[in-house]
Design a protein around this motif. Sequence first.
Motif, PDB file in Angstrom:
ATOM      1  N   VAL A   1      -0.938   2.766   3.939  1.00 19.23           N
ATOM      2  CA  VAL A   1      -2.248   3.107   4.492  1.00 19.23           C
ATOM      3  C   VAL A   1      -3.148   3.659   3.395  1.00 19.23           C
ATOM      4  N   THR A   2      -4.460   3.613   3.656  1.00 20.50           N
ATOM      5  CA  THR A   2      -5.418   4.174   2.711  1.00 20.50           C
ATOM      6  C   THR A   2      -5.409   5.700   2.805  1.00 20.50           C
ATOM      7  N   THR A   3      -5.841   6.346   1.747  1.00 21.12           N
ATOM      8  CA  THR A   3      -5.840   7.810   1.722  1.00 21.12           C
ATOM      9  C   THR A   3      -7.238   8.411   1.578  1.00 21.12           C
ATOM     10  N   GLU A   4      -8.235   7.568   1.412  1.00 22.31           N
ATOM     11  CA  GLU A   4      -9.595   8.029   1.095  1.00 22.31           C
ATOM     12  C   GLU A   4     -10.126   9.053   2.083  1.00 22.31           C
ATOM     13  N   HIS A   5      -9.857   8.850   3.377  1.00 25.86           N
ATOM     14  CA  HIS A   5     -10.441   9.717   4.395  1.00 25.86           C
ATOM     15  C   HIS A   5      -9.422  10.675   5.021  1.00 25.86           C
ATOM     16  N   LEU A   6      -8.268  10.831   4.397  1.00 27.56           N
ATOM     17  CA  LEU A   6      -7.292  11.786   4.906  1.00 27.56           C
ATOM     18  C   LEU A   6      -7.825  13.214   4.709  1.00 27.56           C
ATOM     19  N   PRO A   7      -7.498  14.148   5.630  1.00 30.52           N
ATOM     20  CA  PRO A   7      -6.528  13.995   6.712  1.00 30.52           C
ATOM     21  C   PRO A   7      -7.115  13.499   8.037  1.00 30.52           C
ATOM     22  N   GLU A   8      -8.444  13.298   8.084  1.00 33.79           N
ATOM     23  CA  GLU A   8      -9.063  12.907   9.356  1.00 33.79           C
ATOM     24  C   GLU A   8      -8.578  11.551   9.857  1.00 33.79           C
ATOM     25  N   ARG A   9      -8.507  10.559   8.964  1.00 27.36           N
ATOM     26  CA  ARG A   9      -8.084   9.225   9.378  1.00 27.36           C
ATOM     27  C   ARG A   9      -7.584   8.439   8.177  1.00 27.36           C
ATOM     28  N   CYS A  10      -6.919   7.329   8.470  1.00 27.85           N
ATOM     29  CA  CYS A  10      -6.482   6.395   7.432  1.00 27.85           C
ATOM     30  C   CYS A  10      -6.478   4.995   8.044  1.00 27.85           C
ATOM     31  N   GLU A  11      -6.388   3.993   7.194  1.00 23.39           N
ATOM     32  CA  GLU A  11      -6.415   2.612   7.669  1.00 23.39           C
ATOM     33  C   GLU A  11      -5.221   1.853   7.098  1.00 23.39           C
ATOM     34  N   ILE A  12      -4.716   0.926   7.881  1.00 21.35           N
ATOM     35  CA  ILE A  12      -3.602   0.099   7.412  1.00 21.35           C
ATOM     36  C   ILE A  12      -4.102  -0.836   6.321  1.00 21.35           C
ATOM     37  N   ILE A  13      -3.358  -0.919   5.238  1.00 19.04           N
ATOM     38  CA  ILE A  13      -3.707  -1.818   4.137  1.00 19.04           C
ATOM     39  C   ILE A  13      -3.456  -3.270   4.568  1.00 19.04           C
ATOM     40  N   ARG A  14      -4.401  -4.131   4.289  1.00 20.44           N
ATOM     41  CA  ARG A  14      -4.250  -5.552   4.571  1.00 20.44           C
ATOM     42  C   ARG A  14      -4.161  -6.318   3.257  1.00 20.44           C
ATOM     43  N   SER A  15      -3.436  -7.403   3.272  1.00 21.93           N
ATOM     44  CA  SER A  15      -3.314  -8.227   2.069  1.00 21.93           C
ATOM     45  C   SER A  15      -4.692  -8.683   1.613  1.00 21.93           C
ATOM     46  N   GLY A  16      -4.990  -8.516   0.315  1.00 20.23           N
ATOM     47  CA  GLY A  16      -6.266  -8.942  -0.232  1.00 20.23           C
ATOM     48  C   GLY A  16      -7.350  -7.896  -0.150  1.00 20.23           C
ATOM     49  N   ASP A  17      -7.028  -6.694   0.403  1.00 18.22           N
ATOM     50  CA  ASP A  17      -8.025  -5.630   0.465  1.00 18.22           C
ATOM     51  C   ASP A  17      -8.464  -5.225  -0.939  1.00 18.22           C
ATOM     52  N   ASP A  18      -9.731  -4.863  -1.073  1.00 16.66           N
ATOM     53  CA  ASP A  18     -10.208  -4.351  -2.346  1.00 16.66           C
ATOM     54  C   ASP A  18      -9.610  -2.969  -2.601  1.00 16.66           C
TER      55      ASP A  18
ATOM     56  N   ARG B   1      -1.273  17.879   8.765  1.00 16.24           N
ATOM     57  CA  ARG B   1      -2.316  16.999   9.322  1.00 16.24           C
ATOM     58  C   ARG B   1      -2.243  15.603   8.696  1.00 16.24           C
ATOM     59  N   ILE B   2      -1.980  15.548   7.406  1.00  8.89           N
ATOM     60  CA  ILE B   2      -1.843  14.258   6.733  1.00  8.89           C
ATOM     61  C   ILE B   2      -0.684  13.464   7.323  1.00  8.89           C
ATOM     62  N   LEU B   3       0.436  14.123   7.506  1.00 12.18           N
ATOM     63  CA  LEU B   3       1.604  13.440   8.077  1.00 12.18           C
ATOM     64  C   LEU B   3       1.321  12.945   9.487  1.00 12.18           C
ATOM     65  N   GLU B   4       0.724  13.768  10.300  1.00  6.48           N
ATOM     66  CA  GLU B   4       0.457  13.388  11.682  1.00  6.48           C
ATOM     67  C   GLU B   4      -0.514  12.204  11.753  1.00  6.48           C
ATOM     68  N   THR B   5      -1.484  12.182  10.867  1.00  5.31           N
ATOM     69  CA  THR B   5      -2.436  11.061  10.845  1.00  5.31           C
ATOM     70  C   THR B   5      -1.746   9.767  10.439  1.00  5.31           C
ATOM     71  N   ILE B   6      -0.951   9.826   9.394  1.00  9.16           N
ATOM     72  CA  ILE B   6      -0.270   8.622   8.899  1.00  9.16           C
ATOM     73  C   ILE B   6       0.749   8.105   9.909  1.00  9.16           C
ATOM     74  N   TYR B   7       1.562   9.010  10.462  1.00 13.72           N
ATOM     75  CA  TYR B   7       2.625   8.573  11.369  1.00 13.72           C
ATOM     76  C   TYR B   7       2.146   8.368  12.806  1.00 13.72           C
ATOM     77  N   SER B   8       0.823   8.448  13.007  1.00 15.43           N
ATOM     78  CA  SER B   8       0.292   8.057  14.319  1.00 15.43           C
ATOM     79  C   SER B   8       0.330   6.535  14.460  1.00 15.43           C
ATOM     80  N   TYR B   9       0.451   5.840  13.327  1.00 18.31           N
ATOM     81  CA  TYR B   9       0.618   4.384  13.340  1.00 18.31           C
ATOM     82  C   TYR B   9       2.091   4.036  13.548  1.00 18.31           C
ATOM     83  N   SER B  10       2.331   2.844  14.064  1.00 20.37           N
ATOM     84  CA  SER B  10       3.692   2.347  14.184  1.00 20.37           C
ATOM     85  C   SER B  10       4.317   2.228  12.799  1.00 20.37           C
TER      86      SER B  10
END
Length: 235
Positions: free
Chosen positions: A161-178, A143-152
């Motif tokens: 990507v962030t891992t806080e909410h895995l395996p349900e979802r993750c977010e792309i890291i942006r420059s300057g993110d806390d 499930r973790i792999l499928e969530t992460i590789y759902s992004y390009s």
Amino acid sequence: MEKEVEAVIESSKAIQEVAKTSGQAIEASKQLGGFVSKFISAPLEAGVGIISDKLQFIRWEKQQKLIVKASQIMKASGYERANNPLQLKNAIPLLEYATLEEDDYLHEMWARLLVNCTCSQEPQKMTRAFIEILSQLSHLEVRILETIYSYSFRDIVYLGVTTEHLPERCEIIRSGDDEKQLPPQEVRVAIANLVRLGCLRFPSVIGGGEIYSLILPTLLGLEFVSACTEKTDSK
């Protein structure tokens, strides 16, 4: 005549000894099977089967499910038979692992891997690595792999990507993110295994170490997920 009688008696004794020994062997097998069954999620009969026929009883059902699911995937893709048969060195371990898998979702992934690497106009290259990776994954790790590789891949390959909410979802890291929060311990252990298998990688940090708040994809991980994902294109 006397010698013939003695021969019959001796033969009868030998048969009795064989029967006695066979009975003891059967009883011992049952006892050992009962012992083994305490440590697996299967009844006593399965425990005996492990000793006598290498899980034939359990694996038969998995074989039927694999055949049915693989056939369904092939039919949906417009194929009646494989056009790129597997080499024995890959076919044997794949079928062995697939018929031992108890998780239904992972079992379906084996069917997808089998079909994707044998049936299509441009079959996915089967590597032993794919087989070994899938054999060592849990449902959570998949499930973790499928969530992460759902992004390009191009969007996440450098920043991750962030891992806080895995395996349900993750977010792309942006420059300057806390700094992001860590995921639960269970997810961290799963991520560590996926890194070990080469499906993910930790960000590079000065002095080494492991940062679990974000993770990056790998080419191997991308290809593996693709090989285990059902294709919708047909001939």
